[in-house]
Design a protein around this motif. Structure first.
Motif, PDB file in Angstrom:
ATOM      1  N   GLU A  87      70.254  16.697   3.767  1.00 33.61           N
ATOM      2  CA  GLU A  87      68.885  16.529   2.834  1.00 33.61           C
ATOM      3  C   GLU A  87      68.532  14.994   2.750  1.00 33.61           C
ATOM      4  N   ALA A  88      69.384  14.167   2.627  1.00 35.65           N
ATOM      5  CA  ALA A  88      69.117  12.475   2.378  1.00 35.65           C
ATOM      6  C   ALA A  88      68.387  12.248   3.754  1.00 35.65           C
ATOM      7  N   LEU A  89      68.851  12.655   5.042  1.00 34.23           N
ATOM      8  CA  LEU A  89      68.141  12.189   6.247  1.00 34.23           C
ATOM      9  C   LEU A  89      66.728  12.757   6.299  1.00 34.23           C
ATOM     10  N   ALA A  90      66.509  14.298   5.690  1.00 36.70           N
ATOM     11  CA  ALA A  90      65.201  14.712   5.658  1.00 36.70           C
ATOM     12  C   ALA A  90      64.178  13.864   4.872  1.00 36.70           C
ATOM     13  N   HIS A  91      64.602  13.357   3.974  1.00 34.29           N
ATOM     14  CA  HIS A  91      63.675  12.533   2.888  1.00 34.29           C
ATOM     15  C   HIS A  91      63.341  11.220   3.815  1.00 34.29           C
ATOM     16  N   LYS A  92      64.334  10.627   4.505  1.00 32.50           N
ATOM     17  CA  LYS A  92      64.169   9.332   5.018  1.00 32.50           C
ATOM     18  C   LYS A  92      63.275   9.731   5.961  1.00 32.50           C
ATOM     19  N   ALA A  93      63.435  10.817   6.900  1.00 30.35           N
ATOM     20  CA  ALA A  93      62.389  11.289   8.092  1.00 30.35           C
ATOM     21  C   ALA A  93      60.972  11.421   7.763  1.00 30.35           C
ATOM     22  N   ARG A  94      60.995  12.108   6.524  1.00 26.49           N
ATOM     23  CA  ARG A  94      59.599  12.294   5.914  1.00 26.49           C
ATOM     24  C   ARG A  94      58.719  11.054   5.457  1.00 26.49           C
ATOM     25  N   SER A  95      59.531  10.028   5.185  1.00 25.22           N
ATOM     26  CA  SER A  95      58.815   8.457   4.899  1.00 25.22           C
ATOM     27  C   SER A  95      58.224   8.003   6.122  1.00 25.22           C
ATOM     28  N   ILE A  96      58.732   8.223   7.500  1.00 23.66           N
ATOM     29  CA  ILE A  96      58.251   7.562   8.608  1.00 23.66           C
ATOM     30  C   ILE A  96      56.835   7.826   8.779  1.00 23.66           C
ATOM     31  N   GLY A  98      53.243   8.835  10.091  1.00 26.87           N
ATOM     32  CA  GLY A  98      53.043   9.709  11.044  1.00 26.87           C
ATOM     33  C   GLY A  98      53.807  11.090  10.982  1.00 26.87           C
ATOM     34  N   VAL A  99      54.815  11.019  10.304  1.00 22.09           N
ATOM     35  CA  VAL A  99      55.396  12.162   9.939  1.00 22.09           C
ATOM     36  C   VAL A  99      54.762  13.162   8.884  1.00 22.09           C
ATOM     37  N   VAL A 100      54.201  14.499   9.351  1.00 19.09           N
ATOM     38  CA  VAL A 100      53.622  15.260   8.131  1.00 19.09           C
ATOM     39  C   VAL A 100      54.452  16.432   7.677  1.00 19.09           C
ATOM     40  N   ASN A 101      55.599  16.841   8.379  1.00 19.59           N
ATOM     41  CA  ASN A 101      56.471  18.027   7.798  1.00 19.59           C
ATOM     42  C   ASN A 101      57.643  17.558   8.195  1.00 19.59           C
ATOM     43  N   VAL A 102      58.723  18.013   7.236  1.00 15.48           N
ATOM     44  CA  VAL A 102      60.206  18.132   7.542  1.00 15.48           C
ATOM     45  C   VAL A 102      60.840  19.376   7.201  1.00 15.48           C
ATOM     46  N   ARG A 103      61.502  19.808   8.237  1.00 11.40           N
ATOM     47  CA  ARG A 103      62.106  21.276   7.581  1.00 11.40           C
ATOM     48  C   ARG A 103      63.591  21.154   8.069  1.00 11.40           C
ATOM     49  N   THR A 104      64.465  21.726   7.049  1.00 12.98           N
ATOM     50  CA  THR A 104      65.807  21.610   7.226  1.00 12.98           C
ATOM     51  C   THR A 104      66.185  23.270   7.428  1.00 12.98           C
ATOM     52  N   SER A 128      59.808   8.738  17.570  1.00 10.48           N
ATOM     53  CA  SER A 128      61.132   8.975  18.017  1.00 10.48           C
ATOM     54  C   SER A 128      62.059   7.938  18.033  1.00 10.48           C
ATOM     55  N   ARG A 129      61.777   6.633  18.066  1.00 10.47           N
ATOM     56  CA  ARG A 129      62.890   5.545  18.165  1.00 10.47           C
ATOM     57  C   ARG A 129      63.065   5.303  16.687  1.00 10.47           C
ATOM     58  N   THR A 130      62.102   5.455  15.554  1.00 11.71           N
ATOM     59  CA  THR A 130      62.398   5.204  14.447  1.00 11.71           C
ATOM     60  C   THR A 130      63.303   6.340  13.778  1.00 11.71           C
ATOM     61  N   ILE A 131      62.976   7.747  14.265  1.00 12.54           N
ATOM     62  CA  ILE A 131      64.014   8.875  13.781  1.00 12.54           C
ATOM     63  C   ILE A 131      65.508   8.584  14.244  1.00 12.54           C
ATOM     64  N   SER A 132      65.619   8.215  15.332  1.00 16.13           N
ATOM     65  CA  SER A 132      67.095   7.607  15.922  1.00 16.13           C
ATOM     66  C   SER A 132      67.504   6.810  15.056  1.00 16.13           C
ATOM     67  N   GLN A 133      66.679   5.621  14.980  1.00 16.03           N
ATOM     68  CA  GLN A 133      67.423   4.592  14.179  1.00 16.03           C
ATOM     69  C   GLN A 133      68.015   4.987  12.813  1.00 16.03           C
ATOM     70  N   LEU A 134      67.536   6.040  12.320  1.00 16.74           N
ATOM     71  CA  LEU A 134      68.011   6.641  11.142  1.00 16.74           C
ATOM     72  C   LEU A 134      69.168   7.316  11.106  1.00 16.74           C
ATOM     73  N   GLY A 135      69.867   7.414  12.377  1.00 10.45           N
ATOM     74  CA  GLY A 135      71.220   8.127  12.624  1.00 10.45           C
ATOM     75  C   GLY A 135      70.859   9.573  12.951  1.00 10.45           C
ATOM     76  N   ILE A 136      69.487   9.977  13.169  1.00 10.13           N
ATOM     77  CA  ILE A 136      69.274  11.339  13.439  1.00 10.13           C
ATOM     78  C   ILE A 136      69.475  11.541  15.090  1.00 10.13           C
ATOM     79  N   GLU A 137      69.972  12.698  15.582  1.00 16.45           N
ATOM     80  CA  GLU A 137      69.958  12.903  16.934  1.00 16.45           C
ATOM     81  C   GLU A 137      68.991  13.771  17.118  1.00 16.45           C
ATOM     82  N   ILE A 138      68.245  13.448  18.288  1.00 15.49           N
ATOM     83  CA  ILE A 138      66.963  14.157  18.730  1.00 15.49           C
ATOM     84  C   ILE A 138      67.551  15.169  19.835  1.00 15.49           C
ATOM     85  N   GLU A 139      67.665  16.574  19.569  1.00 10.41           N
ATOM     86  CA  GLU A 139      68.226  17.425  20.557  1.00 10.41           C
ATOM     87  C   GLU A 139      66.867  17.644  21.607  1.00 10.41           C
ATOM     88  N   ASP A 140      65.676  17.902  21.201  1.00 13.06           N
ATOM     89  CA  ASP A 140      64.519  18.170  22.031  1.00 13.06           C
ATOM     90  C   ASP A 140      63.326  17.966  21.508  1.00 13.06           C
TER      91      ASP A 140
END
Length: 259
Positions: A87-96, A98-104, A128-140
């Motif tokens: 949940e915490a990472l979802a809120h951080k990702a939403r603040s990037i 260009g990001v318009v939607n985050v779904r858990t 993509s780089r910003t997402i990864s810098q948050l500690g979020i692993e992009i699978e695909d």
């Protein structure tokens, strides 16, 4: 919109309203819904307000074709995050930007979906780089071509009510089932106490009413408890819980089809 943690039990009017809004919220008015339901516009507006306050209706999203709106690209990142941090990472990702939607998602490795819009592939790479810098692993990830929505079919007022009955069903070990259902008008048990229903063989000895909900009140059933139409009853049964086994709580076939 105000959100509460209280569950809201939907009735037929609520389901009709939700189906209409999911089908075409932009062109559907409270007056049009009210006319279809033969109720006042104020009733529909009050119901919608209550659904919003209870958090059942969360938002009215505007669906934008970003490709037409300036040739922008839409990209879906399917990510994996630790469940305690989801949940915490979802809120951080939403603040990037260009990001318009985050779904858990509750289960699976790809338990966080991030939808982003960019004018160029370079901008999507930056996201993509910003997402990864948050500690979020992009699978695909994939470019989104189109997206389609449909209203939830069980809320459709044109769906046969028999298909939506009973409300809930749990199968237990030992050949026992727990069924939750709404007592239909003119059902054989309506107006009878549970004791009378057993004596009249409307209820058999293998069927036990263990809960009754009436007008937002929880009743503890006793032998002298009288069942009313629109009660939501919870039944423990060791007999058949198919349609025939629940006839005590449903209107006779000819009447049921007219409801």
């Amino acid at each position: 919109m105000t959100r509460t943690s209280t569950d809201h039990r939907l009735d037929e009017i609520d389901r009709y309203i939700l189906h209409a809004l999911m089908q075409d919220a932009r062109n559907t008015t409270a007056a049009a819904i009210a006319e279809s339901l033969s109720v006042s516009g104020a009733t529909v507006r009050n119901r919608i307000q209550k659904l919003e306050d209870q958090g059942v209706i969360r938002e009215y999203p505007t669906q934008v074709d970003f490709e037409r709106a300036g040739g922008k690209l839409t990209n879906l990142y399917r990510c994996n995050v630790p469940v305690p941090e989801r949940e915490a990472l979802a809120h951080k990702a939403r603040s990037i930007p260009g990001v318009v939607n985050v779904r858990t998602l509750m289960t699976g490795r790809e338990n966080l979906h991030v939808l982003a819009v960019g004018e160029t592939t370079a901008e999507l790479q930056r996201i993509s780089r910003t997402i990864s810098q948050l500690g979020i692993e992009i699978e695909d990830e994939d470019l989104v071509e189109d997206e389609f929505f449909s209203p939830y079919a069980p809320f459709n007022p044109d769906t046969d009510r028999e298909e939506r009955w009973p409300n809930d069903f749990i199968s237990l070990t030992g050949d026992a089932d727990i069924v939750e259902l709404t007592v239909q008008s003119n059902a054989p048990i309506v107006g009878r106490s549970l004791k009378d229903a057993v004596q009249a063989e409307i209820l058999d000895d293998d069927t036990l009413v263990i809960g009754i909900e009436r007008d937002d009140r929880e009743l503890t059933p006793h032998g002298d408890t009288v069942v009313e139409a629109d009660d939501i009853v919870t039944v423990l049964s060791r007999a058949s819980t198919d349609a025939d086994g629940l006839d005590a709580f449903r209107a006779p076939a000819a009447e049921s089809t007219r409801q």
